[in-house]
Design a protein around this motif. Structure first.
Motif, mmCIF file in Angstrom:
data_model
loop_
_atom_site.group_PDB
_atom_site.id
_atom_site.type_symbol
_atom_site.label_atom_id
_atom_site.label_comp_id
_atom_site.label_asym_id
_atom_site.label_seq_id
_atom_site.Cartn_x
_atom_site.Cartn_y
_atom_site.Cartn_z
ATOM 1 N N MET A 199 0.829 -1.192 0.000
ATOM 2 C CA MET A 199 0.000 0.000 0.000
ATOM 3 C C MET A 199 0.871 1.251 0.000
ATOM 4 S SD MET A 199 -2.137 -1.154 3.273
ATOM 5 C CE MET A 199 -3.535 -0.333 2.560
ATOM 6 N N ASN A 200 2.062 1.084 0.452
ATOM 7 C CA ASN A 200 2.929 2.221 0.584
ATOM 8 C C ASN A 200 3.285 2.795 -0.776
ATOM 9 O OD1 ASN A 200 4.469 4.144 1.647
ATOM 10 N ND2 ASN A 200 5.995 2.796 2.575
ATOM 11 N N SER A 201 3.418 1.912 -1.732
ATOM 12 C CA SER A 201 3.833 2.375 -3.040
ATOM 13 C C SER A 201 2.809 3.340 -3.639
ATOM 14 C CB SER A 201 4.018 1.181 -3.979
ATOM 15 O OG SER A 201 2.817 0.458 -4.059
ATOM 16 N N VAL B 36 -0.086 6.234 8.085
ATOM 17 C CA VAL B 36 0.141 5.527 9.350
ATOM 18 C C VAL B 36 -1.138 4.838 9.787
ATOM 19 C CG1 VAL B 36 0.582 5.841 11.795
ATOM 20 C CG2 VAL B 36 2.032 6.970 10.113
ATOM 21 N N LEU B 37 -2.194 5.560 9.676
ATOM 22 C CA LEU B 37 -3.481 5.006 10.078
ATOM 23 C C LEU B 37 -3.826 3.782 9.247
ATOM 24 C CD1 LEU B 37 -5.213 6.008 12.312
ATOM 25 C CD2 LEU B 37 -6.690 7.087 10.621
ATOM 26 N N ARG B 38 -3.636 3.940 7.978
ATOM 27 C CA ARG B 38 -3.944 2.826 7.095
ATOM 28 C C ARG B 38 -3.079 1.620 7.417
ATOM 29 N NH1 ARG B 38 -4.029 4.438 0.960
ATOM 30 N NH2 ARG B 38 -4.274 2.187 0.917
ATOM 31 N N LYS B 39 -1.856 1.903 7.704
ATOM 32 C CA LYS B 39 -0.952 0.804 8.035
ATOM 33 C C LYS B 39 -1.424 0.073 9.282
ATOM 34 C CE LYS B 39 3.530 1.851 6.009
ATOM 35 N NZ LYS B 39 4.935 2.167 6.269
ATOM 36 N N GLY B 215 -11.492 -6.023 4.229
ATOM 37 C CA GLY B 215 -11.603 -5.223 3.019
ATOM 38 C C GLY B 215 -11.821 -3.751 3.280
ATOM 39 N N ILE B 216 -11.332 -3.298 4.387
ATOM 40 C CA ILE B 216 -11.575 -1.889 4.641
ATOM 41 C C ILE B 216 -10.879 -1.013 3.633
ATOM 42 C CG2 ILE B 216 -12.234 -0.966 6.856
ATOM 43 C CD1 ILE B 216 -9.901 -2.180 8.036
ATOM 44 N N TYR B 217 -9.597 -1.238 3.555
ATOM 45 C CA TYR B 217 -8.849 -0.374 2.651
ATOM 46 C C TYR B 217 -8.518 -1.088 1.347
ATOM 47 C CZ TYR B 217 -8.232 3.578 5.643
ATOM 48 O OH TYR B 217 -8.445 4.701 6.374
ATOM 49 N N ALA B 218 -7.897 -2.196 1.502
ATOM 50 C CA ALA B 218 -7.474 -2.893 0.295
ATOM 51 C C ALA B 218 -8.606 -3.778 -0.203
ATOM 52 C CB ALA B 218 -6.232 -3.730 0.595
ATOM 53 N N SER B 219 -9.601 -3.177 -0.676
ATOM 54 C CA SER B 219 -10.748 -3.954 -1.144
ATOM 55 C C SER B 219 -10.715 -4.124 -2.649
ATOM 56 C CB SER B 219 -12.045 -3.249 -0.749
ATOM 57 O OG SER B 219 -12.048 -1.937 -1.279
ATOM 58 N N ASP B 220 -10.056 -3.232 -3.305
ATOM 59 C CA ASP B 220 -10.060 -3.291 -4.765
ATOM 60 C C ASP B 220 -8.768 -3.917 -5.297
ATOM 61 O OD1 ASP B 220 -8.609 -1.320 -3.679
ATOM 62 O OD2 ASP B 220 -9.007 0.154 -5.259
ATOM 63 N N ASN B 221 -7.672 -3.473 -4.771
ATOM 64 C CA ASN B 221 -6.417 -3.956 -5.330
ATOM 65 C C ASN B 221 -5.975 -5.240 -4.625
ATOM 66 O OD1 ASN B 221 -5.996 -2.910 -2.879
ATOM 67 N ND2 ASN B 221 -4.180 -1.732 -3.416
ATOM 68 N N SER B 222 -4.897 -5.777 -5.094
ATOM 69 C CA SER B 222 -4.314 -6.993 -4.519
ATOM 70 C C SER B 222 -5.360 -8.090 -4.413
ATOM 71 C CB SER B 222 -3.719 -6.703 -3.140
ATOM 72 O OG SER B 222 -4.757 -6.370 -2.254
ATOM 73 N N SER B 223 -5.779 -8.536 -5.575
ATOM 74 C CA SER B 223 -6.801 -9.579 -5.592
ATOM 75 C C SER B 223 -6.184 -10.964 -5.499
ATOM 76 C CB SER B 223 -7.638 -9.476 -6.871
ATOM 77 O OG SER B 223 -8.304 -8.242 -6.900
ATOM 78 N N LYS B 224 -5.185 -11.068 -4.650
ATOM 79 C CA LYS B 224 -4.540 -12.360 -4.407
ATOM 80 C C LYS B 224 -3.889 -12.891 -5.684
ATOM 81 C CE LYS B 224 -6.412 -11.331 -0.855
ATOM 82 N NZ LYS B 224 -6.875 -10.200 -1.610
#
Lengths: 227, 227
Positions: A199-201, B36-39, B215-224
């Motif tokens: 996510m950092n990128s 930071v929050l997202r992390k 899926g709060i933040y990374a809900s769209d990207n990084s689809s495994k």
DNA sequence: GTATTATGAATGAACG
DNA sequence: CGTTCATTCATAATAC
């Protein structure tokens, strides 16, 4: 009750902070939003805490014997955090000599040796390999139970009272459900230290969807209680 | 800490949004703060994911092996339609929660609880699974006897030692006597540093549906990796 | 390497 | 209260 930013301040999503002669777009969070965010994180904290507790409780019963007086085990029961092997349980395996002595003693007919006897046997067997009184005790217990079970299996209703000492009847087989779910433990605390690097990128990591945070937490905003 | 928006990183915590003829103080989050929050949230999400996976794996064995040894109830799915069951009689097995509570009580030093105490404990434990007073009573009896046995094994320390120079394992003690086997938890909650104020009072609200949190933040990207 | 067996260890329940 | 029994589980040993 606090997760709703109902038009307080006018939307509150993006705010335009007018500088001196310029327009600067900044992300603005209202107190309510901040509170919601904190709440959300707190929920995570609670979940994690509870999960950890559950994990501890579950593993406690199995790892209660974190380390035994195992002699053939060289590694320490609790390795440094660097190692992943926390449970290093290796059961005692009697050496042929020990086994022979044990069987000899058992064959003498003196079932369930006294504690004193256990000590003596242990001392004797310790000359042929690492062993402890518990091992001897367990061995006799198991041996006795096994013999009894064999006999029971051989004569369920038979009036035959004579049982050979070496009766081996392969007719009886116990369907042992060898289930071993502990072989693969998916949990890897070490790995999940900080995996959120991808996510950092992203340069643009704050989308207007910030409001979704509320959505997760406040699934039911109104009418939560009866009445 | 998250709630405390201080101007670290040079972004400025409070921003002054000049309204029309007034000054409006709003909370502003810089991109760094947001990150930071997202992390942190992402970390929680990952931890929760892993913990849930592990918990499922751990519980899988309990559910599948004997059918229902966890609750000791009649709801055994493996019962044949014919009606003849395989004697659901299985000795009571304390659930992790029950075990934890029992150990806690035992650890308090009040050995051999009174009948009244037994009832209370049983009532408490019944919240975590099927249990009866007899189970509690037996558990305490066994626990006590077991501890005693461990002591007895160590007490008669014979000063006479035959071989000590050749002994590579001088330690024969059992770490089992020590309570709380989980001394070190690899999970570093410290990094998260979430206040988690009064979440404890909520009790257990761990719902399977909470999985959506991942899926709060990374809900769209990084689809495994699949696909 | 995987499946099966043998058996050490753990523990709830029972005996005395 | 201490000891023993019966059952189950996990794992070394072994077969395949």
């Amino acid at each position: 009750e606090l997760g709703e930013e109902r038009g307080e301040g006018g939307g509150g999503g993006e705010g335009e902070a007018m500088g001196e002669g310029g327009v600067l777009y900044v992300k603005v969070m209202t107190d309510e939003q901040m509170e919601v965010l904190r709440k959300q994180i707190s929920i995570y904290a609670t979940i994690c805490e509870q999960l950890v507790e559950m994990h501890k409780a579950v593993m406690a019963q199995r790892d209660s014997i974190a380390g035994m007086r195992l002699g053939n085990l060289y590694c320490d029961p609790l390795m440094t955090p660097g190692g992943h092997k926390i449970t290093a349980r290796q059961r005692w395996t009697p050496t042929p000599m020990q086994l022979q002595i044990l069987e000899s003693i058992f064959d003498q007919g003196n079932g369930t040796p006294s504690k004193q006897k256990i000590k003596e046997i242990t001392l004797e067997l310790s000359q042929h390999g690492q062993i402890s009184e518990t091992n001897v005790y367990n061995w006799f217990q198991n041996r006795r139970a096994r013999s009894k079970r064999k006999q029971t299996a051989v004569l369920p209703n038979n009036t035959e009272s004579e049982i050979e000492a070496d009766d081996e009847s392969p007719t009886e087989k116990k369907p042992k459900a060898t289930n071993s779910p502990y072989k693969n433990m998916p949990l890897r605390m070490d790995d999940l230290s900080i995996p959120c690097t991808e996510m950092n990128s992203e340069g643009r990591h704050l989308e207007p969807e910030t409001n979704r945070i509320q959505g997760i937490y406040a699934s039911d905003n109104s009418s939560k209680s009866s009445g």
